[in-house]
Design a protein around this motif. Sequence first.
Motif, PDB file in Angstrom:
ATOM      1  N   THR A 195      -1.466  24.393  29.260  1.00 43.96           N
ATOM      2  CA  THR A 195      -0.012  24.518  29.126  1.00 43.96           C
ATOM      3  C   THR A 195       0.483  23.371  28.250  1.00 43.96           C
ATOM      4  N   PRO A 196       1.741  23.436  27.845  1.00 47.03           N
ATOM      5  CA  PRO A 196       2.252  22.308  27.033  1.00 47.03           C
ATOM      6  C   PRO A 196       2.175  20.984  27.786  1.00 47.03           C
ATOM      7  N   GLU A 197       2.204  21.045  29.128  1.00 50.38           N
ATOM      8  CA  GLU A 197       2.222  19.790  29.901  1.00 50.38           C
ATOM      9  C   GLU A 197       0.835  19.321  30.315  1.00 50.38           C
ATOM     10  N   ALA A 198      -0.068  20.277  30.539  1.00 48.99           N
ATOM     11  CA  ALA A 198      -1.338  19.856  31.161  1.00 48.99           C
ATOM     12  C   ALA A 198      -2.504  20.732  30.743  1.00 48.99           C
ATOM     13  N   TRP A 212      -5.366  17.269  33.761  1.00 46.40           N
ATOM     14  CA  TRP A 212      -5.074  16.194  32.807  1.00 46.40           C
ATOM     15  C   TRP A 212      -3.686  16.397  32.236  1.00 46.40           C
ATOM     16  N   ARG A 213      -2.851  15.389  32.363  1.00 44.60           N
ATOM     17  CA  ARG A 213      -1.475  15.514  31.840  1.00 44.60           C
ATOM     18  C   ARG A 213      -1.462  15.213  30.359  1.00 44.60           C
ATOM     19  N   ARG A 214      -1.011  16.171  29.595  1.00 47.89           N
ATOM     20  CA  ARG A 214      -0.991  15.982  28.142  1.00 47.89           C
ATOM     21  C   ARG A 214       0.152  15.073  27.719  1.00 47.89           C
ATOM     22  N   ASP A 215       1.279  15.132  28.476  1.00 49.85           N
ATOM     23  CA  ASP A 215       2.430  14.332  28.045  1.00 49.85           C
ATOM     24  C   ASP A 215       2.171  12.836  28.205  1.00 49.85           C
ATOM     25  N   THR A 216       1.490  12.443  29.267  1.00 48.44           N
ATOM     26  CA  THR A 216       1.230  11.010  29.470  1.00 48.44           C
ATOM     27  C   THR A 216      -0.198  10.629  29.081  1.00 48.44           C
ATOM     28  N   GLY A 217      -1.020  11.632  28.805  1.00 52.31           N
ATOM     29  CA  GLY A 217      -2.413  11.349  28.464  1.00 52.31           C
ATOM     30  C   GLY A 217      -3.151  10.708  29.604  1.00 52.31           C
ATOM     31  N   SER A 218      -2.891  11.187  30.828  1.00 54.45           N
ATOM     32  CA  SER A 218      -3.523  10.536  31.977  1.00 54.45           C
ATOM     33  C   SER A 218      -4.050  11.583  32.958  1.00 54.45           C
ATOM     34  N   ALA A 257       4.060  30.704  28.173  1.00 48.46           N
ATOM     35  CA  ALA A 257       3.801  29.452  27.451  1.00 48.46           C
ATOM     36  C   ALA A 257       2.429  28.872  27.752  1.00 48.46           C
ATOM     37  N   SER A 258       1.671  29.503  28.624  1.00 49.06           N
ATOM     38  CA  SER A 258       0.379  28.924  28.971  1.00 49.06           C
ATOM     39  C   SER A 258      -0.766  29.861  28.587  1.00 49.06           C
ATOM     40  N   TRP A 259      -1.936  29.295  28.519  1.00 47.63           N
ATOM     41  CA  TRP A 259      -3.146  30.053  28.233  1.00 47.63           C
ATOM     42  C   TRP A 259      -4.112  29.892  29.403  1.00 47.63           C
ATOM     43  N   GLY A 260      -4.664  31.002  29.833  1.00 48.88           N
ATOM     44  CA  GLY A 260      -5.750  30.933  30.802  1.00 48.88           C
ATOM     45  C   GLY A 260      -7.061  31.052  30.035  1.00 48.88           C
TER      46      GLY A 260
END
Lengths: 645, 140
Positions: A236-239, A261-267, A198-201
């Motif tokens: 990743t979907p989360e970060a 950087w957290r994508r889910d919280t944008g922080s 599920a992630s990309w390097g």
Amino acid sequence: MVIVISRPVSFPLNFLAFVAGCLLQTAAPAFAQGITLTLDAIEHPAFTARQIGLRLADLSGGSAELDIGQLTLAGREFKHVRLRCGELRMTSAILDCRHGALHARDGAALPLEFTYRTASRQLDLSFKDADMAVVSTLLPELAAYRPGGRFDAHVKASADSLELALQLHQFAFASADGKLAGDKIEASLTASAKRYDASWGWQTSMTWPESKSGEFYWAPLYRAGGARLAATGQFTPEAVTVNEATLMLDGIGSASGSLQWRRDTGSLNAATIETGSLDLAVAVPQLVQPFLDLRAGPKLSASGTGRVAAAWDAVGMRQLDLAFDGATLEAGTAFALQGINARIPWRREQATQAEFRATGGHFSRLALGAVDLPLAMHGLEFSLPHAEIPLLDGKLLFEDFHAAHVGDAWQWRLAGALHPISMPLLTAALGLPRMTGLLSASIPKISYANATLTLDGALVISAFDGYFSASGLQVIDPFGRLPRVRADIEARHLDLGMLTETFSFGDIRGYIDGDIQGLEMSGMRPLSFNASIRSSPGDYKKRISQRAVQNISSLGGAGAGAAIQRSFLRFFDTFGYDRLGLSCRLVNGICEMGGIEAAPQGYVIVKGGGIPALNVIGYNRRVNWNELVTRLQDVIAGNSKIEIR
Amino acid sequence: MNAIKITLSLCLLLAVGLSQAQAQGNLEVNTPAIAQLQNSMQSRYLQLAPLLGSGAVGLARDGTVQLRDPNAVPLAQRQAANSLVAAENADRSALYREIARANGKPEWEGEIRATFGQRWIDKAQSGWWVQDARGNWMRK
């Protein structure tokens, strides 16, 4: 021939090539006049296309035109997409488009070529000399940045990998608020990414040459080329994670860092930055001064080298390391430190100790000696138990310095003393008339809070064989545009001989006391006070020279001189006096003057005593302050034109 | 303003134009500090005027100047424009505070700022950008 499929269908990505291959093998003779294929929709894990129309001139190779009413790709929606291929070759193994163009709604086109290989499911896509402005019509969120210039790009994509090579030519953009902009940028960028579940390097590098390669502005920072960036990370979907990024700025130095950087919280979750050795002569004006300018701060210049390392977590900055080696820091002509060697390891949640040493410097015109500041730090609390700064032949002593960030403002306090420095040295350094004696001061406590510097107790300065004492001293907005000073000052037992000699005021023997009540200054200019000087009590020799009488008279204006007993005075160089005094109450730029006692239509400034006796009477009750200062300056400069007749 | 009557005579907008502010008792506000600020603003005006003329900088309602269209300033000069605007606003804030204090009424600062803001706009040259009552920018 027309083929219509009116229901949504799910196809593998090589559907078109598959269809084309079948058609070629089974019905080739029928398509000499072209073919039109219409589909309601194609659904694929990577995209969804609706209202599809494909027109082929000739299945064996020729022009083709693909219209998609609505294309959803990577979560983005595109409408009215039109792709033309000057030459389209379709087999079961390959879909190849040469001399193609992707058309925007307004008719502008992005020239492209691509090849899709069905076996490897790999897409090779190239844009050559494409107009950046057209990209913004295809990607509306870019329109706000008004991109311009041209670019070449090559994309190699498969389901599990992506490679990009991009060259920017005369690239320009500007955010609506003007805080982010670039112009005439010539730069190249490569990037690659590989999928792991599920992630990309990913990794990327960017080169922006130094010479004639455009300019970039990210408020308030400006740069004109000479930068290289390399970075690796994960998506990743989360970060979004930057494992390591290295930025090289020609002429300044390098910095490396990381970011999560957290994508889910944008922080921000975590970040670090660490510079190599930076050339402060370039780094300070380019990277520090712009931030000071935003606050109308001082103009700084520097030399030497420095290093910075910092780390942040979700709460904020958690550590900062500053190091200076052989650095010089100057704030205009007001302040400078040379030979700075410092290690400042600040931690948000730990107590640490900073070392800050400088070999010397100056404050205004005063030379400072070696400085050693062992600053103790604990979060936003800083303390310095003891520090000494040599000043001329004496020294400034600081005790019990403590600073803390309370609420959203800084508060600090300290005590101190000025160990005696010789007045001749001090006055020479300040460009003042030479004074004799020693200057020393005791500073019981200075505190800073609510933008106000307050002196608790009295600041006592010994001078002219007596002393000056300032109490209730406050400096409001000391670091602002117009610092405001309030104080009550008293002077006792000042030797008039020393004083008048120092200021070339003639010669007066005796002592005076003085008081300045309610002194209020703004921008170092007095607004109001109630001041008086008078002879000190006691028995001592009291003589005043003719020159001094002239000068006192001239301070009061022409009217004062008129009251001097005339005729025989010219034969005497000095006169005895009983007492003298003068007062000024400054209000609205006007000095309301008075003396030691009232006189007919005036006031007595010098009351004669002995033989020959002389009285100096002032008649002008109201004198413009600026005029009075000018007269005083004239007297000191020896330019007084008042004469005794 | 309720308790005071302030008359403003703007001699040279942005440069000198400060004023005589009079409170109930003929209060003279042309203090040395105000003169110092006037000189500072006057010497800056030559640099600020082209930015006002181009519309990059406008006169805001709150008595400040603002870099309303940074994109009108070449990138290499944008830092300097920021610096100029910040310095001008620092002077203006000090000026309003000083006039209020010189009147013996520090609490008047907000009203003095608003009054000046309106007067700057009224006296702005044709072609300059100013803020209307709702904060929208318009070309005068």
